[in-house]
Write a protein that holds these residues in place. Structure first.
Motif, mmCIF file in Angstrom:
data_model
loop_
_atom_site.group_PDB
_atom_site.id
_atom_site.type_symbol
_atom_site.label_atom_id
_atom_site.label_comp_id
_atom_site.label_asym_id
_atom_site.label_seq_id
_atom_site.Cartn_x
_atom_site.Cartn_y
_atom_site.Cartn_z
ATOM 1 N N THR A 13 0.832 -1.203 0.000
ATOM 2 C CA THR A 13 0.000 0.000 0.000
ATOM 3 C C THR A 13 0.866 1.252 0.000
ATOM 4 O O THR A 13 0.579 2.222 -0.693
ATOM 5 N N SER A 14 1.952 1.222 0.745
ATOM 6 C CA SER A 14 2.855 2.362 0.794
ATOM 7 C C SER A 14 3.526 2.575 -0.572
ATOM 8 O O SER A 14 3.607 3.704 -1.063
ATOM 9 N N ARG A 15 3.986 1.503 -1.196
ATOM 10 C CA ARG A 15 4.596 1.618 -2.531
ATOM 11 C C ARG A 15 3.592 2.159 -3.541
ATOM 12 O O ARG A 15 3.911 3.026 -4.357
ATOM 13 N N ASN A 16 2.363 1.661 -3.504
ATOM 14 C CA ASN A 16 1.335 2.118 -4.438
ATOM 15 C C ASN A 16 0.956 3.577 -4.199
ATOM 16 O O ASN A 16 0.678 4.310 -5.152
ATOM 17 N N THR A 17 0.942 3.995 -2.948
ATOM 18 C CA THR A 17 0.644 5.392 -2.630
ATOM 19 C C THR A 17 1.751 6.303 -3.152
ATOM 20 O O THR A 17 1.476 7.358 -3.742
ATOM 21 N N LEU A 18 3.000 5.898 -2.969
ATOM 22 C CA LEU A 18 4.125 6.670 -3.489
ATOM 23 C C LEU A 18 4.022 6.791 -5.012
ATOM 24 O O LEU A 18 4.197 7.882 -5.576
ATOM 25 N N GLN A 19 3.688 5.713 -5.675
ATOM 26 C CA GLN A 19 3.523 5.734 -7.129
ATOM 27 C C GLN A 19 2.387 6.667 -7.535
ATOM 28 O O GLN A 19 2.513 7.443 -8.479
ATOM 29 N N ALA A 20 1.267 6.624 -6.798
ATOM 30 C CA ALA A 20 0.125 7.494 -7.108
ATOM 31 C C ALA A 20 0.502 8.961 -6.946
ATOM 32 O O ALA A 20 0.097 9.809 -7.760
ATOM 33 N N LEU A 21 1.285 9.280 -5.927
ATOM 34 C CA LEU A 21 1.738 10.660 -5.735
ATOM 35 C C LEU A 21 2.582 11.112 -6.922
ATOM 36 O O LEU A 21 2.384 12.204 -7.458
ATOM 37 N N THR A 98 0.311 16.888 2.645
ATOM 38 C CA THR A 98 0.415 17.847 1.542
ATOM 39 C C THR A 98 -0.104 19.193 2.034
ATOM 40 O O THR A 98 -0.547 19.315 3.184
ATOM 41 N N SER A 99 -0.107 20.171 1.156
ATOM 42 C CA SER A 99 -0.642 21.484 1.525
ATOM 43 C C SER A 99 -2.147 21.418 1.790
ATOM 44 O O SER A 99 -2.708 22.311 2.422
ATOM 45 N N LYS A 100 -2.802 20.349 1.333
ATOM 46 C CA LYS A 100 -4.250 20.190 1.531
ATOM 47 C C LYS A 100 -4.604 19.392 2.779
ATOM 48 O O LYS A 100 -5.777 19.214 3.078
ATOM 49 N N GLY A 101 -3.604 18.896 3.484
ATOM 50 C CA GLY A 101 -3.887 18.155 4.700
ATOM 51 C C GLY A 101 -3.017 16.924 4.848
ATOM 52 O O GLY A 101 -2.048 16.734 4.114
ATOM 53 N N ALA A 102 -3.395 16.086 5.801
ATOM 54 C CA ALA A 102 -2.660 14.854 6.094
ATOM 55 C C ALA A 102 -3.649 13.705 6.190
ATOM 56 O O ALA A 102 -4.758 13.882 6.707
ATOM 57 N N ARG A 103 -3.240 12.550 5.705
ATOM 58 C CA ARG A 103 -4.105 11.366 5.740
ATOM 59 C C ARG A 103 -3.280 10.109 5.923
ATOM 60 O O ARG A 103 -2.168 9.990 5.393
ATOM 61 N N LEU A 104 -3.871 9.162 6.633
ATOM 62 C CA LEU A 104 -3.410 7.783 6.583
ATOM 63 C C LEU A 104 -4.011 7.232 5.295
ATOM 64 O O LEU A 104 -5.238 7.218 5.144
ATOM 65 N N CYS A 105 -3.189 6.860 4.369
ATOM 66 C CA CYS A 105 -3.664 6.451 3.042
ATOM 67 C C CYS A 105 -3.861 4.948 2.977
ATOM 68 O O CYS A 105 -3.249 4.232 2.200
ATOM 69 N N ARG A 106 -4.730 4.494 3.809
ATOM 70 C CA ARG A 106 -5.126 3.095 3.880
ATOM 71 C C ARG A 106 -6.633 3.122 3.979
ATOM 72 O O ARG A 106 -7.141 3.493 5.024
#
Length: 115
Positions: A13-21, A98-106
């Motif tokens: 999930t972390s790798r996929n989130t980094l890729q999405a960013l 990010t400048s728009k906020g913070a999230r646990l991306c799960r």
């Protein structure tokens, strides 16, 4: 503001989130928090950005959560933060700021709320 991901490269999930960013045009600062652990003050600051309490971000699977008895309500927020600082694997991931906020991306789709 710089985009930051608190990342564990062993986590899909972390790798996929980094890729999405990156696919969204972000060049995030990658903090491998297992190699460069946050201290208690850093964890508190991150939790403030998330508007969350430590218990909301404790990872159970593959961690010493059960061995430490962290499901016991006797632990205060400060004590839980100390456990997270001593055992960074207890911090759920990935967390994106990010400048728009913070999230646990799960799940991963949560990143779309802040990019």
């Amino acid at each position: 503001m710089t985009t930051t991901i608190y990342h564990n490269p062993s986590c899909g999930t972390s790798r996929n989130t980094l890729q999405a960013l990156r696919e969204a045009g972000h060049d995030p600062q990658v903090v491998e928090y297992l190699k460069t652990p946050l201290d208690a003050a850093g964890i508190k600051a991150l939790l403030a950005k998330l508007a969350a309490r430590p218990r909301d971000f404790l990872r159970k699977r593959g961690t010493p959560y059960d061995d430490l008895g962290l499901d016991d309500p006797k632990w205060t927020d400060d004590q839980l933060i100390d456990f997270m600082a001593a055992h960074p694997i207890l911090i759920e991931r990935p967390i994106v700021v990010t400048s728009k906020g913070a999230r646990l991306c799960r799940p991963l789709e949560k990143v779309n709320e802040i990019i």
